[in-house]
Enzyme design. Structure first.
Site: not given
Length: 273
Positions: A94, A129, A161, A190, A212
């Site tokens: 597994r 992510k 950002k 950004e 963005d």
């Protein structure tokens, strides 16, 4: 096997086996042959992880891989054959398949998007992510699928950002502060408007501008405004339906978290002969 890699394998096995595989303990531990088969068309990735899972339980298991990472395989294609301890193979099954099917899913998803934009200059980037603990593995899977790695984490590249910019009092101040402390690192800024991009283009220390959630028209205007002076990255609302039109605006990079988080595991099976 480096320590980080070994720790990932050991953690996955410990999570699954715990104090012992009670089902496998019911079997006579004899020498068996087995194979892993892929049930759908896929780009394979994760061979090293799958192999380590088996060999961590029994170093005498013999595995003959018929494919390599990055190979495109057909449905019902055999990926490898195994021989060795029946208990060890079943206990590791597994975990080995989890690594292989998850990383192959990332590679397959990446390849599908890379193929869509192959007639443009845009390169497909991943993001942060990723599944906890599998950052490096998933980023390797992106490369297997033909994508390009973005920064690995918060330590190897500066990305300013919206909240960084607000806290610093503006783009120019944020860039100056960043380069004063980390002059050796790449710096990505950004931007959310063409006006912000125009300001970034006046600064000499920026490596790339990340546009963005720009509309297609805004991206086209951004490409014209930059005129090749600074690489541009498009991010936000990237999927199979939008990626071609975004690439056709002339941006240099397209980043999306979908290739590492919105994935469907590849269907694999292990059967004794």
């Amino acid at each position: 096997m480096n320590k980080e890699f070994k720790d990932i394998i050991d953690l996955a096995l410990a999570e699954d086996i715990g104090s012992g595989d009670v089902s496998a303990s019911l079997l006579a531990d004899k020498q068996v042959s087995a194979s892993i088969v892929c049930r759908k068309v896929a780009v394979i990735c994760g061979i090293e992880y799958a192999q380590a899972a088996f060999l961590s339980l029994n170093k005498d298991i013999k595995i003959n891989w018929l494919v390599k990472d990055g190979d495109l395989v057909d449905a019902s294609q055999t990926l490898c054959t195994l021989s060795g301890s029946s208990r060890a193979i079943i206990s590791a099954e597994r975990v080995a398949l989890n690594f292989l099917q998850t990383l192959s899913a990332v590679a397959t998803q990446t390849r599908s998007l890379v193929d869509k934009i192959s007639d443009t200059k845009a390169q497909l980037l991943d993001t942060r992510k990723t599944l906890p603990g599998l950052r490096l593995a998933q980023k390797q899977a992106v490369k297997c699928g033909g994508g390009v790695n973005h920064r690995l984490g918060l330590y190897d590249c500066i990305m300013l950002k919206e909240n960084h910019i607000i806290a610093a009092g503006g783009i120019s101040k944020a860039v100056a502060e960043a380069k004063a402390h980390f002059s050796d690192l790449d710096l990505i800024v950004e931007v959310e408007t063409l006006e912000q991009l125009a300001e970034v283009l006046t600064l000499s220390d920026v490596t790339r501008a990340l546009c963005d959630n720009f509309s297609l028209q805004m991206l086209s205007e951004a490409v014209a405004l930059s005129a090749g002076r600074l690489p541009l990255e498009a991010s936000g609302n990237i999927d199979k339906a939008t990626i071609v039109s975004i690439a056709q605006t002339g941006v240099d990079f397209i980043s999306t978290g979908s290739i590492t988080k919105n994935i469907q595991a590849i269907d694999l099976s292990l059967r004794f002969a």
